[in-house]
Write a protein that holds these residues in place. Structure first.
Motif, PDB file in Angstrom:
ATOM      1  N   THR A  21       0.825  -1.213   0.000  1.00 52.40           N
ATOM      2  CA  THR A  21       0.000   0.000   0.000  1.00 52.40           C
ATOM      3  C   THR A  21       0.860   1.265   0.000  1.00 52.40           C
ATOM      4  N   ASP A  25       0.719   4.341  -2.696  1.00 50.17           N
ATOM      5  CA  ASP A  25       0.589   5.747  -2.309  1.00 50.17           C
ATOM      6  C   ASP A  25       1.707   6.591  -2.925  1.00 50.17           C
ATOM      7  N   SER A 402      -1.755  -3.559  -8.840  1.00 47.66           N
ATOM      8  CA  SER A 402      -1.791  -2.127  -8.519  1.00 47.66           C
ATOM      9  C   SER A 402      -3.107  -1.473  -8.915  1.00 47.66           C
ATOM     10  N   GLY A 404      -5.980  -2.761  -8.171  1.00 43.46           N
ATOM     11  CA  GLY A 404      -6.962  -3.122  -7.149  1.00 43.46           C
ATOM     12  C   GLY A 404      -7.902  -4.227  -7.566  1.00 43.46           C
ATOM     13  N   THR A 453      -8.419  -3.330  -1.866  1.00 43.00           N
ATOM     14  CA  THR A 453      -8.162  -1.892  -2.000  1.00 43.00           C
ATOM     15  C   THR A 453      -9.300  -1.171  -2.711  1.00 43.00           C
ATOM     16  N   THR A 456      -8.125   1.354  -7.771  1.00 45.14           N
ATOM     17  CA  THR A 456      -7.173   2.359  -7.293  1.00 45.14           C
ATOM     18  C   THR A 456      -7.046   3.566  -8.202  1.00 45.14           C
TER      19      THR A 456
END
Length: 471
Positions: A21, A25, A402, A404, A453, A456
């Motif tokens: 995560t 970010d 990446s 999600g 997630t 994303t």
């Protein structure tokens, strides 16, 4: 974080999730735009990068500014660019993304394109784009914002007789074939009216700038969304070889099969996208490729390298010795698991606090009736079967996307440790059979070990995190 001597299995899983995560970010799209461009009044200033020279472009020279975005990160990329554009009046565009926002700028038409299979909105977005670009001339500047997933979210067959249902079946056969993403996109380029450089050809006289969010190896940027704006150097022979090696022709619906058979028997009988493409998609107008691509610039906004390097930095901050091994990119998931686990066990004998990182994607050849899951959960369960031999030791494996999303599941991926198999059996699962049925999401959801997630708004391929702590 707990010390190496007291870390629990749960804390080790938390560490793997934290590395994933934190890397996400760090790969913020808005920040990436600021690293690549800024505006001085109405002048666009491009910052230097490995693939683009510093340049200033006066947007006042252009009467029209178009924005065309598609892929899993299309919405995030569009929002970031529009927020930075000093000139918002008169901007027109098309955005095909997983979701349509409730509020959006005037002039931008949004479509909820399908993924991993195209839908009606995918067709509508491609038609809207070709219509928009047909109005582009020397007085037009076009921003193309391209990310992975665009091959399905922005699609239209070259052959107008091929239906949406046939197109869905075509994409479905490709995705389930076990072919690499580069091979899949090579075939897609010969099928589509908006791939293989055709969007650049659809606006030959316009100035064009493409920003790519690379979900492919950097050596093959032309594979991003099947290369809609870059010159394509693949050949019909390469497409035919891929079709033959994966026995794809017989898996296609009849109209698609006939289309490719015409290409196979006589390249001149079906639309071709050899590197010198003289005709823009759906147009009888002659186009000089040198002009169309000569007015094009492109830059990589973010790539998988940025993602894995951010994960490396986070793992080092947590006190792990980090080793990066991307050797198994595009391998079958079982071969990739076997290779990485062998390397993992060798390295953990050497380093008491180890993080082995591997980025890219693995492939899965689906069976006849697959369950719920995707390549990351499939990889994680394959690793869990190996880790079960070391119960009591501090080992964990995370594999997640990446974007999600993992296959047809709501998860980004999953985490496995040395207790995964025994816990699964206590819940009544047979892990080997679950793996064979491609139904891994069901097992990991029951254990509470999925990585969730949500979408994303990003797409930088997958990350595998293998952690070991030796007491």
């Amino acid at each position: 974080m707990s010390s190496p001597l007291t870390i629990s299995p749960e804390a080790l899983q938390d560490a793997a999730l934290g590395i994933f995560t934190s890397a996400l970010d760090a790969c913020n799209i808005a920040s990436a735009f600021d690293r690549h461009l800024h505006f001085e009044g109405n002048t666009l200033v491009l910052h230097p990068s490995p693939v683009i020279a510093p340049e200033s472009i006066d947007l006042d020279r252009f009467k029209k500014v178009f924005v065309v975005a598609f892929g899993k990160a299309a919405l995030t990329m569009t929002e970031a660019l529009i927020a930075r554009l000093p000139r918002k009046s008169g901007v027109q565009g098309v955005c095909s993304a997983p979701l349509v926002p409730k509020k959006h700028p005037r002039g931008i038409h949004y479509f909820a394109g399908g993924h991993p299979l195209p839908n009606k909105e995918s067709f509508a977005a491609a038609k809207a784009t070709l219509n928009l670009l047909s109005h582009a001339g020397k007085d037009t500047f076009v921003f193309f914002l391209i990310s992975g997933g665009g091959s399905a979210m922005h699609e239209l067959p070259l052959d107008k007789h091929i239906s949406l249902n046939d197109t869905v079946a075509f994409h479905e056969a490709l995705v389930a074939s076990g072919a690499t993403i580069t091979e899949i996109n090579t075939v897609r380029k010969y099928f589509s009216a908006v791939k293989g450089g055709r969007l650049a050809l659809a606006a030959p006289l316009a100035e064009k700038l493409s920003f790519l969010l690379a979900d492919v190896p950097l050596k093959d940027l032309a594979a991003v969304a099947s290369s809609p704006t870059l010159p394509d150097n693949s050949t019909p022979e390469q497409a035919r070889e891929i079709l033959a090696r994966y026995h794809l022709i017989e898996k296609f619906p009849r109209p698609v099969r006939e289309f490719f058979l015409r290409l196979h028997l006589d390249p001149g009988a079906a639309p071709s996208i050899e590197s010198a493409k003289p005709v823009a998609a759906r147009s009888k107008k002659t186009v000089d490729p040198a002009v169309a691509f000569g007015g094009s610039r492109f830059d990589t906004l973010l790539s998988n390298h940025d993602f894995v390097n951010a994960a490396r930095d986070c793992a080092q901050e947590r006190g792990f010795r980090v080793v990066i091994d991307n050797t198994c990119d595009d391998w079958d998931y079982l071969d990739a698991a076997s290779y990485l686990l062998k390397r993992f066990h060798e390295l953990r004998d050497e380093y008491p606090r180890l993080c082995l990182l591997s980025s890219g994607e693995v492939t899965v050849k689906l069976g006849a009736n697959p369950g719920c899951g995707g390549r990351n959960q499939q990889f994680a369960l394959a690793c869990a079967l190996d880790l079960a031999r070391f119960e009591g030791q501090k080992l964990a494996v995370l594999s997640a996307g990446s974007d999600g999303i993992d296959g047809d599941s709501p998860a980004a991926g999953a985490i496995a440790d040395t207790t995964t198999v025994s816990r699964a059996r206590s819940f009544g699962f047979d892990p080997e059979q679950t793996l064979a049925r491609f139904d891994t999401c069901t097992l990991f959801t029951a254990l509470g070990d999925t990585v969730m997630t949500g979408p994303t708004g990003n797409n930088l391929r997958d990350l595998r995190v293998l952690l070991a702590v030796r007491e």
